[in-house]
Design a protein around this motif. Structure first.
Motif, PDB file in Angstrom:
ATOM      1  N   ALA A 257     -10.149   0.200   2.734  1.00 55.09           N
ATOM      2  CA  ALA A 257     -10.232  -1.263   2.760  1.00 55.09           C
ATOM      3  C   ALA A 257      -9.833  -1.808   1.409  1.00 55.09           C
ATOM      4  O   ALA A 257      -9.882  -1.112   0.392  1.00 55.09           O
ATOM      5  CB  ALA A 257     -11.649  -1.709   3.086  1.00 55.09           C
ATOM      6  N   LEU A 258      -9.435  -3.078   1.411  1.00 55.51           N
ATOM      7  CA  LEU A 258      -9.011  -3.722   0.171  1.00 55.51           C
ATOM      8  C   LEU A 258     -10.109  -3.722  -0.863  1.00 55.51           C
ATOM      9  O   LEU A 258      -9.856  -3.644  -2.063  1.00 55.51           O
ATOM     10  CB  LEU A 258      -8.591  -5.166   0.460  1.00 55.51           C
ATOM     11  N   TRP A 259     -11.374  -3.815  -0.391  1.00 57.73           N
ATOM     12  CA  TRP A 259     -12.460  -3.921  -1.353  1.00 57.73           C
ATOM     13  C   TRP A 259     -13.034  -2.578  -1.740  1.00 57.73           C
ATOM     14  O   TRP A 259     -13.971  -2.503  -2.520  1.00 57.73           O
ATOM     15  CB  TRP A 259     -13.571  -4.826  -0.798  1.00 57.73           C
ATOM     16  N   ASN A 260     -12.505  -1.485  -1.169  1.00 61.11           N
ATOM     17  CA  ASN A 260     -13.091  -0.176  -1.440  1.00 61.11           C
ATOM     18  C   ASN A 260     -12.534   0.432  -2.733  1.00 61.11           C
ATOM     19  O   ASN A 260     -11.658  -0.142  -3.369  1.00 61.11           O
ATOM     20  CB  ASN A 260     -12.842   0.744  -0.249  1.00 61.11           C
ATOM     21  N   VAL A 261     -13.046   1.622  -3.071  1.00 59.05           N
ATOM     22  CA  VAL A 261     -12.587   2.294  -4.288  1.00 59.05           C
ATOM     23  C   VAL A 261     -11.131   2.726  -4.129  1.00 59.05           C
ATOM     24  O   VAL A 261     -10.595   2.729  -3.027  1.00 59.05           O
ATOM     25  CB  VAL A 261     -13.466   3.523  -4.610  1.00 59.05           C
TER      26      VAL A 261
ATOM     27  N   ARG B 141      -7.829  -0.066  -9.581  1.00 62.19           N
ATOM     28  CA  ARG B 141      -7.705   0.038  -8.124  1.00 62.19           C
ATOM     29  C   ARG B 141      -6.376  -0.534  -7.705  1.00 62.19           C
ATOM     30  O   ARG B 141      -6.036  -1.651  -8.072  1.00 62.19           O
ATOM     31  CB  ARG B 141      -8.856  -0.713  -7.447  1.00 62.19           C
ATOM     32  N   GLN B 143      -5.718  -1.717  -5.099  1.00 63.00           N
ATOM     33  CA  GLN B 143      -5.937  -2.925  -4.296  1.00 63.00           C
ATOM     34  C   GLN B 143      -5.993  -4.170  -5.160  1.00 63.00           C
ATOM     35  O   GLN B 143      -5.969  -5.278  -4.632  1.00 63.00           O
ATOM     36  CB  GLN B 143      -7.279  -2.817  -3.554  1.00 63.00           C
TER      37      GLN B 143
END
Lengths: 299, 449
Positions: A257-261, B141, B143
């Motif tokens: 996910a975008l918010w994961n590590v 990250r 992301q």
């Protein structure tokens, strides 16, 4: 007309201010007479200091330094007579209930923790002599220690909380006291069944919910607690029993996910990022190699 | 950029004149030394301010809990924005075959190199613990737009430096034996940077191919660098940043800032280096039209960015907009919109205003306004969080940049000016070979001075 109403509003504020400062704090007689069942130990006082630093210092300052926050009415310095003249019971009441700017702590700290703070507060009073509550008796017995124990029956339909009192070598079940049972969840405790009284064998029987999610092997963390803290202090036990539905739900941080590590970067993003970087920097290398060729051609 | 070079210009007598014109100002002279030492002194004062910040931490700035991005991040956005003009002029206009951009292409490249290099440094100035910069790469990250930003800024800087160096190789070779008036170490540097270039057709062929690759790569990279910078803001839900047009809005704003920076340098080159034969009135007229074009596009994005939310006035958006239109930031907001966009646009419609001197002044005003514009994008949003501001000292509620902070910002600008000065003074600022080739291909066209 307007002036007049402004005047009254102001007057109201002033009176309210004075009023708030002078009103005595009504503490019910039974609460004011309440005493700790155990003698304050150094360990109590240390825990109390930490709790004080975390919860009270921002307003009441460092005891004895009189560096309290400016409020009306002002929070008293814990070393001052205003606070120390309280009985242990009324300190307990005031901290539990709060008033005005003084927050109520009964949902933040449990009774034992408040006693620890009082133990700490009393270190700033040289004349203080602790009075102890009369040892709680039950059924004619005075127990040294009271214990709760949790078990589940074979079929996992009932959870049993066993309440036992100890006195020397004597071990006796305690009947007729209310016990509460909770399942530990992410954001607080969930009450299981309803509060139950212990029977003649000292057993409180809770019926097991059929749909309580547990971990992958059905384990649920449970907490049982005696409702009445006044009798024996805080009597509490924690156990993990396999009474839940085995739930193998992946943890929230499992998926990409975008918010994961960074290791859990979504694949599309990983590919786009690496591909763009590789393509551009690949060409940069190509261009740098051309520089070499140009230089070679000129030799 | 043509795909082939007609090397007959090397035999053309015009080359001698062009080379000596352009190489005349090159070198270390007294005024350059005075200029550079004043800048160095200023830089040291600012470095002292940075020392204070390193020692005491970010507490010496006006940055607090609510406004944690202030002048530094605005300054960063400004630097990234201005550097983008390299792409616009060299790549987009150059590759579309506009020949008039040839003499000013290198000026645009110099701006790209200096501003993108300093942009990286500006980011470090916003870090309380700069020694943790490697953590971005160690623990970053993929992301996070911040990692993308670091990636594209580095890539863009590399590409700009390469483009600058590559297009200068033939000039370095031409300059051999023509720069006797400069210090030996500079001659050595030219020798090195000429990479054994002998004007062989094969060498030109490879060179042009490399330049072509760079010009193409630089377009998406430049788009990425400023779009990603805008995403640092736009991927949040905060009023004033929560916008889907932030990418193009930033991009067009960047061209406004960059074009005015190019105009300023063009004026300095023309007047100080006596190169009015190459950077002509015609060039200023063209740049004036370009500035008008990018301004009107930017104006269009401003209209969308402010009018659409102002029509709806959603609660938090409204609070932000009222702050800008009539509140604390109104003076700055309207000054920036008027002086940095609307008035210049009107003035640029007149031919007389597209002459060098008026253009120079307009460009300076626009560039300054575009610095403040970045401040207006960053600070008001930070000052208006969703949750009420409470339990902090009053001074933390609003942002007041400190002297230390301003000095550090001045330091970064000084550094950029120093890089630009070195590149402009020690190397030919106008591509000799491209001009010579052009003139020898069209010998009858005489420039209007």
């Amino acid at each position: 007309m307007i002036l007049k109403s402004i005047f009254f509003v102001l007057l109201n504020f002033i009176v309210a201010g004075l009023f708030a400062q002078t009103t005595p704090w009504d503490v019910p007689a039974d609460r004011s007479a309440k005493l700790s069942t155990t003698a304050f130990t150094d360990q109590n006082r240390n825990t109390g200091r930490n709790l004080y630093q975390a919860n009270c210092k921002s307003c009441h300052g460092d005891p004895g330094k009189n560096n309290v926050i400016k409020l009306v009415p002002p929070p008293p310095d814990p070393a001052a007579t205003q606070l120390q003249q309280n009985t242990d019971g009324s300190l307990h009441f005031k901290i539990s209930e709060g008033r005005g700017a003084m927050p109520s702590f009964k949902n933040i700290l449990n009774s034992a923790e408040i006693w620890n703070i009082i133990a700490f507060l009393r270190t700033f009073n040289k004349d203080y002599q602790q009075q102890l509550a009369v040892k709680p008796t039950f059924g004619g017995e005075v127990f040294d220690k009271v214990e709760l124990k949790l078990t589940a029956d074979q079929t996992h339909t009932t959870i049993v909380a066993q309440l036992t009192g100890f006195k020397g070598s004597l071990v006796k079940p305690i009947a007729g006291l209310e016990v509460k049972l909770f399942a530990v969840r992410y954001f607080g405790n969930l009450m299981v069944d309803k509060p139950m009284d212990t029977n003649a064998e000292g057993k409180a029987l809770f019926s097991c919910p059929k749909n309580l999610p547990g971990d992958a092997s059905g384990n649920v963390s449970l907490v049982a607690q005696l409702s009445n803290e006044e009798l024996f202090g805080l009597v509490k036990t924690e156990s993990t029993l396999a009474i839940g539905l085995p739930t193998d739900r992946p943890p929230l941080n499992e998926p990409r996910a975008l918010w994961n590590v960074v290791q859990k970067t979504p694949v599309w993003l990983l590919i786009s990022y690496l591909a763009s970087v590789l393509v551009v920097w690949g060409f940069i290398v190509v261009v740098l190699l051309k520089l070499r060729t140009i230089s070679k051609l000129g030799e | 950029m043509a795909s082939e070079v007609n090397t007959k210009f090397l035999q053309d007598k015009r080359l001698d004149r062009i080379a000596s014109d352009i190489l005349r100002p090159v070198g270390v002279d007294r005024s350059f030394l005075i200029w550079m030492s004043s800048l160095t002194m200023l830089l040291f004062v600012c470095l002292y301010a940075y020392y204070i910040q390193l020692d005491k931490g970010l507490i010496v700035t006006g940055l607090r809990d609510y406004v944690s991005w202030g002048m530094y991040i605005s300054n960063f956005v400004f630097f990234v924005a201005t550097s983008l003009v390299g792409m616009l002029i060299s790549s987009v206009l150059g590759m579309m075959g506009y020949k008039w951009v040839k003499p000013i292409g290198r000026i645009a490249e110099i701006i790209a190199v200096a501003f993108s290099a300093v942009a990286g440094i500006v980011i470090v100035s916003d870090m309380g613990r700069p020694e943790r910069l490697p953590f971005v790469f160690m623990f970053g990250r993929i992301q996070s737009p911040i990692l993308w930003d670091v990636t594209v800024v580095t890539t863009y800087m590399t590409l700009s430096i390469l483009l600058y160096v590559f297009t200068m190789i033939p000039d370095m070779a031409i300059s051999r034996g023509r720069i006797g008036h400069t210090p030996p170490w500079l001659q050595k540097t030219y020798e090195l940077l000429s990479f054994n270039f002998q004007h062989k057709p094969e060498q030109y062929k490879i060179l042009l191919k490399a330049v072509r690759i760079l010009l193409i790569l630089i377009v998406p990279t430049a788009f990425a660098i400023h779009t990603v910078t805008s995403w640092l803001f736009a991927v949040t839900t905060r009023p004033g940043w929560d916008s889907t047009i932030f990418g193009p809005y930033f991009l067009t704003g960047a061209f406004v800032a960059g074009s005015s920076a190019v105009i300023i340098l063009m004026f300095i080159v023309r007047n100080n280096y006596k190169l009015s034969r190459y950077i002509t009135v015609e060039h200023f007229d063209k740049m004036g039209k370009l500035l008008f074009l990018v301004s009107i596009v930017y104006f269009y994005f401003n209209l969308n960015e402010y009018l659409v939310p102002a029509y709806k006035m959603k609660t938090f958006e409204a609070r932000h907009l009222i702050e800008l239109f009539t509140g604390e930031f109104a003076f700055m907001f309207w000054s920036v919109q008027l002086l940095g966009l609307i008035i210049p646009m009107i003035l640029l419609l007149f031919k007389s205003m597209r002459k060098p001197a008026p253009m120079f002044i307009i460009a300076i005003v626009v560039l300054i306004a575009s610095w403040f514009k970045r401040l207006l994008i960053v600070v008001p949003t930070m000052e208006a969080p969703f949750l009420p501001k409470q339990n902090v000292p009053d001074a933390w509620m609003v942002y007041h940049p400190t002297i230390v902070e301003s000095a550090i910002t001045v330091g970064t600008i000084t550094l950029a000016v120093m890089i630009i000065s070195v590149l402009m003074k020690l190397f030919p600022v106008i591509p000799i070979w491209e001009i010579a080739e052009e003139e020898s291909a069209h010998p009858d066209q005489q420039p209007v001075e």
